[in-house]
Structures are given as structure tokens and as C-alpha cells.
Design a protein around this motif. Structure first.
Motif, PDB file in Angstrom:
ATOM      1  N   ALA A   1       0.846  -1.123  -0.135  1.00 26.37           N
ATOM      2  CA  ALA A   1       0.094  -0.074   0.071  1.00 26.37           C
ATOM      3  C   ALA A   1       1.086   1.243  -0.034  1.00 26.37           C
ATOM      4  N   GLY A   2       1.935   1.285   0.739  1.00 26.94           N
ATOM      5  CA  GLY A   2       3.013   2.530   0.786  1.00 26.94           C
ATOM      6  C   GLY A   2       3.431   2.709  -0.466  1.00 26.94           C
ATOM      7  N   ARG A   3       3.575   1.506  -1.601  1.00 25.79           N
ATOM      8  CA  ARG A   3       4.126   1.686  -2.863  1.00 25.79           C
ATOM      9  C   ARG A   3       3.044   1.908  -3.957  1.00 25.79           C
ATOM     10  N   GLY A   4       1.699   2.115  -3.416  1.00 27.72           N
ATOM     11  CA  GLY A   4       0.635   2.151  -4.334  1.00 27.72           C
ATOM     12  C   GLY A   4       0.385   0.905  -5.031  1.00 27.72           C
ATOM     13  N   VAL A   5       0.728  -0.083  -4.554  1.00 26.32           N
ATOM     14  CA  VAL A   5       0.622  -1.678  -5.374  1.00 26.32           C
ATOM     15  C   VAL A   5      -0.627  -2.023  -4.796  1.00 26.32           C
ATOM     16  N   ASP A   6      -1.604  -2.655  -5.707  1.00 28.25           N
ATOM     17  CA  ASP A   6      -2.585  -3.606  -5.567  1.00 28.25           C
ATOM     18  C   ASP A   6      -2.329  -4.885  -4.922  1.00 28.25           C
ATOM     19  N   TYR A   7      -2.415  -5.190  -3.488  1.00 30.38           N
ATOM     20  CA  TYR A   7      -1.963  -6.452  -3.220  1.00 30.38           C
ATOM     21  C   TYR A   7      -3.100  -7.709  -2.498  1.00 30.38           C
ATOM     22  N   LEU A   8      -2.732  -8.935  -2.989  1.00 32.15           N
ATOM     23  CA  LEU A   8      -3.750  -9.814  -2.921  1.00 32.15           C
ATOM     24  C   LEU A   8      -2.797 -11.048  -1.987  1.00 32.15           C
ATOM     25  N   ASP A   9      -3.332 -11.641  -1.017  1.00 32.79           N
ATOM     26  CA  ASP A   9      -2.548 -12.632  -0.512  1.00 32.79           C
ATOM     27  C   ASP A   9      -3.329 -13.705  -0.709  1.00 32.79           C
ATOM     28  N   GLY A  10      -2.607 -14.875  -0.858  1.00 36.54           N
ATOM     29  CA  GLY A  10      -3.450 -16.108  -1.137  1.00 36.54           C
ATOM     30  C   GLY A  10      -2.683 -17.368  -0.604  1.00 36.54           C
ATOM     31  N   ALA A  11      -3.486 -18.539  -0.079  1.00 39.61           N
ATOM     32  CA  ALA A  11      -2.787 -19.701   0.126  1.00 39.61           C
ATOM     33  C   ALA A  11      -3.355 -20.991  -0.626  1.00 39.61           C
ATOM     34  N   ILE A  12      -2.403 -21.687  -1.151  1.00 38.57           N
ATOM     35  CA  ILE A  12      -2.815 -22.695  -2.147  1.00 38.57           C
ATOM     36  C   ILE A  12      -3.181 -24.046  -1.295  1.00 38.57           C
ATOM     37  N   MET A  13      -4.488 -24.614  -1.229  1.00 36.70           N
ATOM     38  CA  MET A  13      -4.685 -25.609  -0.736  1.00 36.70           C
ATOM     39  C   MET A  13      -4.565 -26.948  -1.613  1.00 36.70           C
ATOM     40  N   ALA A  14      -3.504 -27.204  -2.082  1.00 39.97           N
ATOM     41  CA  ALA A  14      -3.423 -28.383  -3.290  1.00 39.97           C
ATOM     42  C   ALA A  14      -1.759 -28.727  -3.226  1.00 39.97           C
TER      43      ALA A  14
ATOM     44  N   PHE B   1      -4.654 -17.378   8.102  1.00 38.50           N
ATOM     45  CA  PHE B   1      -5.302 -17.959   9.237  1.00 38.50           C
ATOM     46  C   PHE B   1      -6.185 -19.086   8.552  1.00 38.50           C
ATOM     47  N   HIS B   2      -6.763 -19.028   7.578  1.00 37.64           N
ATOM     48  CA  HIS B   2      -7.659 -20.016   7.291  1.00 37.64           C
ATOM     49  C   HIS B   2      -6.520 -21.136   6.620  1.00 37.64           C
ATOM     50  N   ASP B   3      -5.461 -21.029   6.140  1.00 40.60           N
ATOM     51  CA  ASP B   3      -4.245 -21.788   5.911  1.00 40.60           C
ATOM     52  C   ASP B   3      -3.952 -22.786   6.995  1.00 40.60           C
ATOM     53  N   LEU B   4      -3.608 -22.193   8.243  1.00 42.16           N
ATOM     54  CA  LEU B   4      -3.213 -22.689   9.568  1.00 42.16           C
ATOM     55  C   LEU B   4      -4.450 -23.668   9.892  1.00 42.16           C
ATOM     56  N   GLY B   5      -5.656 -23.115   9.994  1.00 42.87           N
ATOM     57  CA  GLY B   5      -6.849 -23.940  10.474  1.00 42.87           C
ATOM     58  C   GLY B   5      -6.896 -25.193   9.710  1.00 42.87           C
ATOM     59  N   LEU B   6      -7.030 -25.091   8.279  1.00 39.39           N
ATOM     60  CA  LEU B   6      -7.110 -26.039   7.548  1.00 39.39           C
ATOM     61  C   LEU B   6      -6.136 -27.198   7.462  1.00 39.39           C
ATOM     62  N   LEU B   7      -4.661 -26.653   7.417  1.00 45.07           N
ATOM     63  CA  LEU B   7      -3.592 -27.641   7.659  1.00 45.07           C
ATOM     64  C   LEU B   7      -3.622 -28.325   9.042  1.00 45.07           C
ATOM     65  N   SER B   8      -4.054 -27.521  10.077  1.00 46.91           N
ATOM     66  CA  SER B   8      -4.110 -28.132  11.329  1.00 46.91           C
ATOM     67  C   SER B   8      -5.036 -29.523  11.070  1.00 46.91           C
ATOM     68  N   ALA B   9      -6.393 -29.306  10.643  1.00 42.83           N
ATOM     69  CA  ALA B   9      -7.269 -30.115  10.628  1.00 42.83           C
ATOM     70  C   ALA B   9      -6.763 -31.490   9.896  1.00 42.83           C
ATOM     71  N   GLY B  10      -5.829 -31.036   8.798  1.00 43.12           N
ATOM     72  CA  GLY B  10      -5.270 -31.974   7.773  1.00 43.12           C
ATOM     73  C   GLY B  10      -4.230 -33.009   8.641  1.00 43.12           C
ATOM     74  N   TYR B  11      -3.459 -32.120   9.341  1.00 47.98           N
ATOM     75  CA  TYR B  11      -2.561 -32.785   9.906  1.00 47.98           C
ATOM     76  C   TYR B  11      -2.986 -33.804  11.026  1.00 47.98           C
ATOM     77  N   ALA B  12      -4.130 -33.381  11.888  1.00 42.02           N
ATOM     78  CA  ALA B  12      -4.777 -34.418  12.697  1.00 42.02           C
ATOM     79  C   ALA B  12      -5.268 -35.469  12.006  1.00 42.02           C
ATOM     80  N   THR B  13      -5.830 -35.382  11.017  1.00 41.25           N
ATOM     81  CA  THR B  13      -6.267 -36.356  10.297  1.00 41.25           C
ATOM     82  C   THR B  13      -5.118 -37.312   9.715  1.00 41.25           C
ATOM     83  N   LEU B  14      -4.506 -36.835   9.335  1.00 42.79           N
ATOM     84  CA  LEU B  14      -3.175 -37.717   8.871  1.00 42.79           C
ATOM     85  C   LEU B  14      -2.412 -38.498   9.958  1.00 42.79           C
ATOM     86  N   GLY B  15      -2.248 -37.657  10.955  1.00 45.01           N
ATOM     87  CA  GLY B  15      -1.586 -38.245  12.330  1.00 45.01           C
ATOM     88  C   GLY B  15      -2.450 -39.329  12.844  1.00 45.01           C
TER      89      GLY B  15
END
Length: 290
Positions: free
Chosen positions: A102-115, A161-175
Motif C-alpha cells: 500500500a505504501g508503494r501504491g501497489v494492489d496486493y492480494l494474499d493467497g494460500a494454495i490448498m493443493a 489464518f484459514h491456511d493454518l486452520g485447514l492444515l491443522s485439521a489435515g495434520y490431525a487427520t493424517l496423524g
């Protein structure tokens, strides 16, 4: 129809390849130029520098090793450009990068790949995004080539945050499955033979999550079908019998501890979902900026 992809590890290469198959003009850059050769053979254009890569397209999709690398490489970014960051990071790192952009005038979108890379471009893949709504809407067609696209809010940290939650659920299932396989092995049962029953059981558990979510959101654990006390007994039995079979029960002990704490607080007959109150009681309040 022009897109730049910066970072050509396994995931970045998969993203670029899917965009090429979707008919996009793709410019690529990687610190090790040889990683771009296969994509160039498919029609991509290799940029000599990050600045050239950024200038080639209205949007840059970045998938590099970590957020420190992202910040280093994106130094040449200019005002008016759009950056979609699919680099794995923390919620606070995403927020920090959004402020930096934002300080540079750049449009920023963050993402997490679930695959995994092999699933990119198939119905099994989805990506979660947060940050700039305009960036998401404007480039939605390109993002949809990766899999399902889900915008979760304008707070850039929400996707992580969603990435952390989804991975936590996945690791619990895997474990849980690996632990089950170890236990069944003591009875001569192979993991593959156990799998159909485990899949059926877990499918039913997934359906039960709707009740759990409703109880948690309402803070009402009075009518749950599976009480703390019932689960204390069940877990205690599993831990005891696993030990008898020679299988260490460390993976189950933290959950048993939460149940025991909830019971000690006087909630033995309430729904087991109430263990979230034990977790909530331990969560430190957020640090406020001065």
C-alpha cells in the motif's frame, strides 16, 4: 490475458503451466533461469530480471520460498501494479506485506494454495485469498484456472489464518490415520485393508462437524450428542489398549488432557466441543499497537 509468474519451484511452475494451457500470455522469472526452460518450450516468455517480469504484465503472481524472499525480489515493483502473493507465510507477514505494498501504491492480494502441485488446475485444488477485493475481481478468471477461488475478506492475514486452520485439521487427520495404522499392524492388518472402513468412518465424522461448529459459534454445549465424560472413557480405553499393544499414545494425550480439564471445570456432561473453552482460556490477548 498477460500474467507474470515469479518463482518457478514445483508449485510456481504448475501455476504457470496451467495459465499457459488457459491461453494466457505468461512471462516467467526465476533466480535459476534453467527452471524456466520447460515453460518456455510451452510458450512462456522468460524475463531477464524481476523488473522486466513485473513490467511485462498488469499482474504478477509470486510463489517463492518465503516472505523474506518475496520482499527482496519485489523491490522493483511500481505504483499501479497488482501483485498476488501465493508464497507461504504467516498472517502477520501477510498484513505487513499488504502495508508495504500500500505504501508503494501497489494492489496486493494474499493467497494460500490448498493443493499439491500435481492437483493445480483440477477440481481437487482450491486457493483462498484475502486483501484487495479489486485485485481478486479483476483477475478472477486467471485465478480460477488454478482451481476453486475463495475470497475471504479484505484483511490480508485472513487467508493465512484459514491456511493454518485447514492444515491443522489435515495434520490431525493424517496423524490419526497413521496412528491407527500402527495400532492395526499389531493385529496383522495392513493399512490398505483398513482404509475403506477408515474412509467411511471419517466421512461420517465430517458430517458431524456441522453440529460441532453450531455449538462453538453459539457457545452452547448443553445438547451435544457426545459428552466430555463419554470421550474421556473412550480415549482412556484407546490409550490403555494401545499401550498394551506396544503402540505409544503420545498423539492422543493432548486431547485427553483437554477433556480432563473441561471435566475438572464442571462440564463433564456437556458436549465435547466445549474443550474449545479450555483453549480460549489459554489464548493470550492480542498485542495492540501503541
Amino acid at each position: 490475458m498477460k500474467v507474470t509468474v515469479i518463482g518457478l519451484g514445483n508449485m510456481g511452475s504448475a501455476l504457470a503451466a496451467v495459465l499457459l494451457r488457459g491461453g494466457y500470455e505468461v512471462t516467467v522469472w526465476n533466480r535459476t533461469p534453467e527452471r524456466a526452460e520447460a515453460l518456455v518450450a510451452q510458450g512462456a516468455v522468460r524475463a531477464d530480471t524481476v523488473a522486466d517480469a513485473l513490467a511485462a504484465s498488469p499482474v504478477a503472481i509470486v510463489c517463492v520460498f518465503d516472505t523474506a524472499t518475496f520482499a527482496e525480489l519485489l523491490e522493483p515493483v511500481e505504483a499501479g501494479q497488482t501483485v498476488i502473493n501465493l508464497t507461504t507465510g504467516s498472517p502477520e507477514e501477510a498484513r505487513s506485506l499488504a502495508a508495504w505494498a500500500a505504501g508503494r501504491g501497489v494492489d496486493y492480494l494474499d493467497g494460500a494454495i490448498m493443493a499439491v502441485p500435481e492437483a493445480i488446475g483440477t477440481p481437487a485444488a482450491f486457493v483462498i485469498y484475502s486483501g484487495s477485493r479489486s485485485a481478486f475481481d479483476e483477475h478472477r478468471a486467471a485465478l480460477d484456472t488454478f482451481g476453486g477461488s475463495h475470497f475471504l475478506g479484505t484483511d490480508a492475514g485472513v487467508a493465512e489464518f484459514h491456511d493454518l486452520g485447514l492444515l491443522s485439521a489435515g495434520y490431525a487427520t493424517l496423524g490419526g490415520f497413521v496412528y491407527s495404522a500402527a495400532l492395526l499392524e499389531t493385529a496383522g492388518v495392513k493399512a490398505g485393508d483398513f482404509l475403506p472402513l477408515a474412509t467411511t468412518w471419517l466421512t461420517g465424522m465430517v458430517a458431524f462437524l456441522a453440529d460441532i461448529a453450531r455449538e462453538i459459534d453459539a457457545n452452547d454445549y448443553s445438547n451435544g450428542a457426545s459428552s466430555v465424560a463419554i470421550n474421556q472413557v473412550a480415549l482412556g480405553t484407546i490409550i490403555r489398549d494401545s499401550a498394551a499393544a506396544g503402540v505409544p499414545a503420545e498423539m492422543l494425550l493432548p486431547f485427553k488432557d483437554l477433556l480432563d480439564r473441561r471435566a475438572a471445570d464442571g462440564h463433564a456432561q456437556s458436549s465435547a466441543s466445549g474443550i474449545i473453552e479450555v483453549l480460549r482460556a489459554r489464548i493470550a490477548p492480542p498485542r495492540l499497537s501503541p
